[in-house]
Design an enzyme around this catalytic site. Structure first.
Site, mmCIF file in Angstrom:
data_model
loop_
_atom_site.group_PDB
_atom_site.id
_atom_site.type_symbol
_atom_site.label_atom_id
_atom_site.label_comp_id
_atom_site.label_asym_id
_atom_site.label_seq_id
_atom_site.Cartn_x
_atom_site.Cartn_y
_atom_site.Cartn_z
ATOM 1 C CG LEU A 28 -1.732 -18.290 -30.035
ATOM 2 C CD1 LEU A 28 -2.887 -17.239 -30.370
ATOM 3 C CD2 LEU A 28 -1.699 -18.498 -28.535
ATOM 4 C CD GLU A 35 -7.353 -16.744 -25.868
ATOM 5 O OE1 GLU A 35 -6.809 -16.855 -25.032
ATOM 6 O OE2 GLU A 35 -6.699 -16.230 -26.823
HETATM 7 N N1 LIG Z 1 4.508 -15.801 -24.838
HETATM 8 C C1 LIG Z 1 3.274 -15.563 -24.846
HETATM 9 O O1 LIG Z 1 2.605 -14.680 -24.353
HETATM 10 C C2 LIG Z 1 2.424 -16.587 -25.443
HETATM 11 C C3 LIG Z 1 0.893 -16.466 -25.209
HETATM 12 C C4 LIG Z 1 0.260 -17.507 -25.841
HETATM 13 C C5 LIG Z 1 0.751 -18.590 -26.645
HETATM 14 N N2 LIG Z 1 2.156 -18.820 -26.771
HETATM 15 C C6 LIG Z 1 2.638 -19.848 -27.672
HETATM 16 O O2 LIG Z 1 3.568 -20.655 -26.636
HETATM 17 C C7 LIG Z 1 4.469 -21.173 -27.585
HETATM 18 C C8 LIG Z 1 5.957 -20.597 -26.912
HETATM 19 O O3 LIG Z 1 5.967 -19.477 -27.042
HETATM 20 P P1 LIG Z 1 7.360 -18.616 -25.853
HETATM 21 O O4 LIG Z 1 6.709 -17.140 -25.972
HETATM 22 O O5 LIG Z 1 7.156 -19.269 -24.493
HETATM 23 O O6 LIG Z 1 8.524 -18.822 -26.542
HETATM 24 P P2 LIG Z 1 9.036 -18.891 -28.096
HETATM 25 O O7 LIG Z 1 8.337 -17.711 -28.926
HETATM 26 O O8 LIG Z 1 8.486 -20.347 -28.735
HETATM 27 O O9 LIG Z 1 10.399 -18.379 -27.991
HETATM 28 C C9 LIG Z 1 11.560 -19.504 -27.547
HETATM 29 C C10 LIG Z 1 12.698 -18.643 -27.446
HETATM 30 O O10 LIG Z 1 12.850 -17.777 -26.374
HETATM 31 C C11 LIG Z 1 13.776 -17.461 -25.947
HETATM 32 N N3 LIG Z 1 13.891 -18.450 -24.389
HETATM 33 C C12 LIG Z 1 13.343 -19.381 -24.084
HETATM 34 N N4 LIG Z 1 13.383 -19.677 -22.617
HETATM 35 C C13 LIG Z 1 14.576 -18.617 -22.346
HETATM 36 C C14 LIG Z 1 15.517 -18.518 -21.237
HETATM 37 N N5 LIG Z 1 15.223 -19.079 -19.835
HETATM 38 N N6 LIG Z 1 16.252 -17.381 -21.032
HETATM 39 C C15 LIG Z 1 16.405 -16.555 -22.154
HETATM 40 N N7 LIG Z 1 15.789 -16.890 -23.399
HETATM 41 C C16 LIG Z 1 14.731 -17.940 -23.529
HETATM 42 C C17 LIG Z 1 14.904 -18.296 -27.092
HETATM 43 O O11 LIG Z 1 15.161 -17.560 -27.912
HETATM 44 P P3 LIG Z 1 16.551 -17.224 -28.700
HETATM 45 O O12 LIG Z 1 16.490 -18.654 -29.294
HETATM 46 O O13 LIG Z 1 16.733 -16.158 -29.113
HETATM 47 O O14 LIG Z 1 17.579 -17.405 -27.261
HETATM 48 C C18 LIG Z 1 13.823 -19.354 -27.332
HETATM 49 O O15 LIG Z 1 14.261 -19.812 -28.734
HETATM 50 C C19 LIG Z 1 4.301 -20.614 -29.006
HETATM 51 O O16 LIG Z 1 3.514 -21.483 -29.643
HETATM 52 C C20 LIG Z 1 3.533 -19.473 -28.794
HETATM 53 O O17 LIG Z 1 2.493 -19.133 -29.848
HETATM 54 C C21 LIG Z 1 2.759 -17.789 -26.224
#
Ligand SMILES: NC(=O)c1ccc[n+]([C@@H]2O[C@H](COP(=O)([O-])OP(=O)(O)OC[C@H]3O[C@@H](n4cnc5c(N)ncnc54)[C@H](OP(=O)(O)O)[C@@H]3O)[C@@H](O)[C@H]2O)c1
Length: 116
Positions: A28, A35
Site C-alpha cells: 500500500l 484507513e
Molecule cells: N487488491 C486490492 O484490494 C488492493 C487494495 C489496496 C491496494 N492494493 C495494492 O495494489 C497493488 C496491486 O495489487 P493487485 O491486487 O491489483 O495485484 P497484485 O497483488 O500486484 O497481483 C498481481 C498478480 O495478479 C494476477 N493478475 C493480474 N492481472 C490478472 C488478470 N487480468 N488475469 C489473471 N490474473 C491476473 C497475476 O498473478 P500470477 O502472477 O499468479 O498470474 C499478477 O502477477 C499492490 O501494491 C497492492 O498493495 C490492492
C-alpha cells in the site's frame, strides 16, 4: 443484483499529469490505521446480514497477507492469478476462490454464487 465497487487511490508523487495509484512496489502507498479500519468496516458490513461482500485482489496481494489473517474474514476473497492450479494454502475453501481472468461474466457468476 446491485453491485457497489469501492476503489481507493492516491495521486502518484512527482507526476504532473493525473496519474493515480493504489499500490507502490507491491505494498500500500500509505500506512494509515484509520484507513485500514474504514476498509475493514466498509468491506465487512452489509445491509442484509445473510449476504457477504467480496474483496478482489491479485495473487501478490494475497501472498502479502500473513497466512493467519487470510482469507480476510467475513468477506469472500477472490484471488486473480493466471495459474489455474495455484495453491491458495488455506483450509478455508468456502470463503476463497481463484479467478484466472477478470472476465465480467465469470466475475458475475462468482458474485451471484455468494449472493445467497
Ligand atoms: N487488491 C486490492 O484490494 C488492493 C487494495 C489496496 C491496494 N492494493 C495494492 O495494489 C497493488 C496491486 O495489487 P493487485 O491486487 O491489483 O495485484 P497484485 O497483488 O500486484 O497481483 C498481481 C498478480 O495478479 C494476477 N493478475 C493480474 N492481472 C490478472 C488478470 N487480468 N488475469 C489473471 N490474473 C491476473 C497475476 O498473478 P500470477 O502472477 O499468479 O498470474 C499478477 O502477477 C499492490 O501494491 C497492492 O498493495 C490492492
Amino acid at each position: 443484483m446491485k453491485v457497489n465497487l469501492i476503489v481507493a487511490g492516491c495521486k502518484v508523487l512527482g507526476k504532473e499529469t493525473k496519474v493515480y495509484g493504489i499500490g507502490n512496489k507491491g505494498q500500500l502507498p500509505w500506512r494509515l490505521k484509520n484507513e485500514m479500519k474504514f476498509f475493514a468496516k466498509m468491506t465487512t458490513t452489509t445491509k442484509d446480514t445473510s449476504k457477504k461482500n467480496a474483496v478482489i485482489m491479485g495473487r501478490k496481494t494475497w501472498e502479502s497477507i500473513p497466512e493467519k489473517f487470510r482469507p480476510l474474514k467475513n468477506r469472500f476473497n477472490l484471488i486473480l492469478t493466471r495459474n489455474a492450479t495455484y495453491d491458495l494454502k488455506t483450509d478455508n475453501t468456502s470463503d476463497v476462490a481463484i479467478c484466472s481472468s477478470l472476465n465480467v461474466r465469470f466475475l458475475f457468476k462468482i458474485l451471484l454464487s455468494i449472493d445467497q
